[in-house]
Design a protein around this motif. Sequence first.
Motif, short mmCIF file in Angstrom:
data_model
loop_
_atom_site.label_atom_id
_atom_site.label_comp_id
_atom_site.label_asym_id
_atom_site.label_seq_id
_atom_site.Cartn_x
_atom_site.Cartn_y
_atom_site.Cartn_z
N GLY A 283 54.80 -114.29 10.73
CA GLY A 283 53.89 -114.14 9.60
C GLY A 283 53.15 -115.41 9.32
N PRO A 286 47.64 -114.24 11.75
CA PRO A 286 47.68 -113.07 12.64
C PRO A 286 48.39 -113.38 13.96
CG PRO A 286 45.40 -113.66 12.06
CD PRO A 286 46.28 -114.72 11.48
N GLU A 305 56.22 -108.17 12.61
CA GLU A 305 55.20 -108.92 11.86
C GLU A 305 55.14 -108.43 10.42
OE1 GLU A 305 51.25 -109.15 13.54
OE2 GLU A 305 50.62 -110.58 12.00
N GLY A 308 52.19 -111.76 3.81
CA GLY A 308 52.45 -112.22 2.44
C GLY A 308 51.45 -113.28 2.03
N MET A 309 51.66 -113.81 0.84
CA MET A 309 50.79 -114.85 0.28
C MET A 309 51.61 -115.73 -0.65
SD MET A 309 47.37 -112.90 -0.99
CE MET A 309 46.45 -114.42 -1.29
N SER A 310 51.11 -116.92 -0.92
CA SER A 310 51.80 -117.78 -1.88
C SER A 310 51.87 -117.10 -3.25
CB SER A 310 51.06 -119.11 -2.03
OG SER A 310 51.07 -119.79 -0.81
N VAL A 331 50.51 -105.20 10.19
CA VAL A 331 51.54 -105.90 9.41
C VAL A 331 52.49 -104.92 8.74
CG1 VAL A 331 50.21 -108.02 9.10
CG2 VAL A 331 49.93 -106.15 7.45
N THR A 388 43.59 -109.98 -2.93
CA THR A 388 44.17 -110.93 -1.97
C THR A 388 43.11 -111.78 -1.28
OG1 THR A 388 44.00 -109.37 -0.14
CG2 THR A 388 46.07 -109.34 -1.43
N ASP A 390 41.94 -110.78 1.41
CA ASP A 390 42.04 -110.30 2.80
C ASP A 390 41.33 -108.96 2.91
OD1 ASP A 390 43.65 -112.40 3.94
OD2 ASP A 390 45.28 -111.66 2.66
N ILE A 402 45.21 -106.06 9.03
CA ILE A 402 44.28 -107.04 8.45
C ILE A 402 43.18 -107.28 9.47
CG2 ILE A 402 44.09 -109.40 7.57
CD1 ILE A 402 47.08 -109.24 6.88
N ARG A 405 38.93 -111.82 6.48
CA ARG A 405 39.13 -112.37 5.12
C ARG A 405 37.79 -112.46 4.43
NH1 ARG A 405 41.41 -116.98 8.45
NH2 ARG A 405 43.27 -115.96 9.26
N LEU A 409 38.42 -119.15 4.62
CA LEU A 409 39.71 -119.79 4.89
C LEU A 409 39.95 -119.82 6.39
CD1 LEU A 409 42.76 -120.55 4.21
CD2 LEU A 409 43.17 -118.09 4.04
P1 AMP Z 1 48.94 -118.72 1.72
O1 AMP Z 1 47.77 -119.02 0.86
O2 AMP Z 1 49.48 -119.88 2.46
O3 AMP Z 1 49.92 -118.00 0.95
O4 AMP Z 1 48.40 -117.76 2.86
C1 AMP Z 1 48.22 -116.41 2.63
C2 AMP Z 1 47.29 -115.83 3.63
O5 AMP Z 1 47.86 -115.91 4.94
C3 AMP Z 1 47.05 -114.35 3.42
O6 AMP Z 1 46.12 -114.10 2.38
C4 AMP Z 1 46.56 -113.94 4.77
O7 AMP Z 1 45.18 -114.25 4.92
C5 AMP Z 1 47.37 -114.81 5.70
N1 AMP Z 1 48.50 -114.10 6.30
C6 AMP Z 1 49.80 -114.12 5.98
N2 AMP Z 1 50.52 -113.33 6.82
C7 AMP Z 1 49.64 -112.81 7.70
C8 AMP Z 1 49.73 -111.94 8.83
N3 AMP Z 1 50.90 -111.45 9.24
N4 AMP Z 1 48.60 -111.63 9.49
C9 AMP Z 1 47.41 -112.12 9.10
N5 AMP Z 1 47.25 -112.96 8.07
C10 AMP Z 1 48.34 -113.30 7.38
#
Ligand code: AMP
Length: 512
Positions: A283, A286, A305, A308-310, A331, A388, A390, A402, A405, A409
């Motif tokens: 994760g 991609p 796979e 998630g996100m922060s 995902v 999100t 995304d 997905i 975006r 980013l």
């Molecule tokens: P962050 O801001 O570090 O939390 O990153 C979150 C972002 O990571 C998400 O909004 C997605 O764009 C990307 N992300 C997380 N997991 C995946 C995944 N398995 N495939 C594609 N993008 C991902």
Amino acid sequence: MNKNHNLFAILREAFPADLQTTAVETADTPSPLFYTWADLERGTAMMANLLDSLALPPMSRVAVQTEKSVEALMLYLAVLRAGHVFLPLNTAYQAAEIEYFVGNAEPAVVVCSGKNFGWISKIAFVAGTRHVFTLNEDRSGTLLDRAAFQPTTHQAAQRNAEDMAAILYTSGTTGRSKGAMLTHGNLVSNARVLKDFWGWQSNDVLLHALPIFHVHGLFVAIHGALMAGCKMIWFSRFEPKAVTTRLPEATVFMGVPTLYVRLLGEPRFDQAACRNMRLFISGSAPLLLETFNDFQARTGHTILERYGMSETVMLTSNPYRPESARRGGTVGPALPGVGVRVTSEKGAPVPAGEIGNIEVKGPNVFKGYWRMPEKTADEFTSDLWFKTGDVGKIDDSGFVTIVGRSKDLIISGGYNVYPAEIEACINDMPGVAESAVVGAPHPDFGEAVVAVVVAKPGVVLKGADIVATLKQQIANFKVPKLVQVVPDLPRNAMGKVQKNLLRDQHRSAFKA
Ligand code: AMP
Ligand code: MCA
């Protein structure tokens, strides 16, 4: 007394009955170190007592920029235990970045590596921080010196589910970094769902090789192992050969796609190395279908796979069982209790299979951005789904794919890079008229940062000089792998830079 929703108290309940068994074994310290559950219990109690002794206001922020170590893990747990708010910072961040985070979060306590104490303590004291401790990889530093005198038992602070447990800085969909406020309830709900969904058991062994300053290594991996009461083999950094050597002792591994690409580059990484493995999870970025397929062919295992996100911790996951139900390039469906929908630009849900904006809802979704109520409001819909940034689709069986975006980013090796931040640094350099930063496919990092720069009239700019200057200013993973100096940037009729054209031009820049 009311039930305590403190995440530490809930994780503590999951410790095994026999506290003398090994909880964490280090794999790349000069000699292996074995930490029992009793050590975690005692060490976190002593650090929590140290925090209590400082008489901090409730829910003070504790900002931490240290190398990965078991003591750093204990510090995270101790901050929760004392009821304060953990603020992890990437070790690559430099002075200007730390200055922003510390100035914005106003932590009561900062913990840093001894080698950085000089400059970090200056920044912290200017921001009003009263206490700066050091913690080094070799278990030295003032944090442990001071904690050594503290009692070895501690009652976890009483917390409600909606109380803040951590702040993670992220740029969300636009603009300057924002502190995502995650609550004890957010983290507990996600950890419980994942424990069941991924079938964690007390006889699992997690090989932990990710950094512990982001959601993936800190929450998803560590909470999983602690919730299961299982052992971790602890690497302070990912090194494919060493990881392959220890993999036969492990049952669970988590990585960003770059880690899987690098494991596949290791000749000894094969079925035998994976013989006890139950689950490989990917994760944060991609996972290419090619990596998914190569991995299956090499090891016989199918990578699971998830997404998630922060701001939300984990949202979706490919199925755990049967393994054959995991689909590369997707995902997976929403996790139990999590809502995921895809909407049009006007905000209306789109039919299955159609592409739109991914929006989410659930007990895992954060409380808002630290001291930014307007930004928080902007990123939720009127019916309180989180946008999100995304772009994707959901098929008839609920699997999410997905496809891109809407936020500008770049994700390089699992780290997020915001073009606007790099462009601002480059535009500030003497002789630069303007710049545009885009991501280009990269065989190791998935995406790599490319800067396209225009010089002021009469000035000759060199890409190498721009790189050298950036290396002094920002975290190294944000520094462009390629800088191209051009006469001008492509613009559309409205005068907006056409980043799509720049992305197309650099599509093959890093072809293997
Ligand atoms: P962050 O801001 O570090 O939390 O990153 C979150 C972002 O990571 C998400 O909004 C997605 O764009 C990307 N992300 C997380 N997991 C995946 C995944 N398995 N495939 C594609 N993008 C991902
Ligand atoms: C290192 N370098 C990088 C990156 N990492 N460049 C671009 N992108 C990167 N990610 C550069 C350094 O600047 C340096 O360049 C050179 O590579 C070697 O640096 P070194 O530190 O030795 O690199 P490494 O140790 O090999 O690190 C590569 C890595 C690391 C192991 C892939 O980046 C990593 O641990 N990534 C994982 C990130 C992660 O945990 N993300 C989770 C986010 P130079 O020599 O020029 O200085 S959580 C998240 O996204 C969400 C919520 C989710 O869904 O999980």
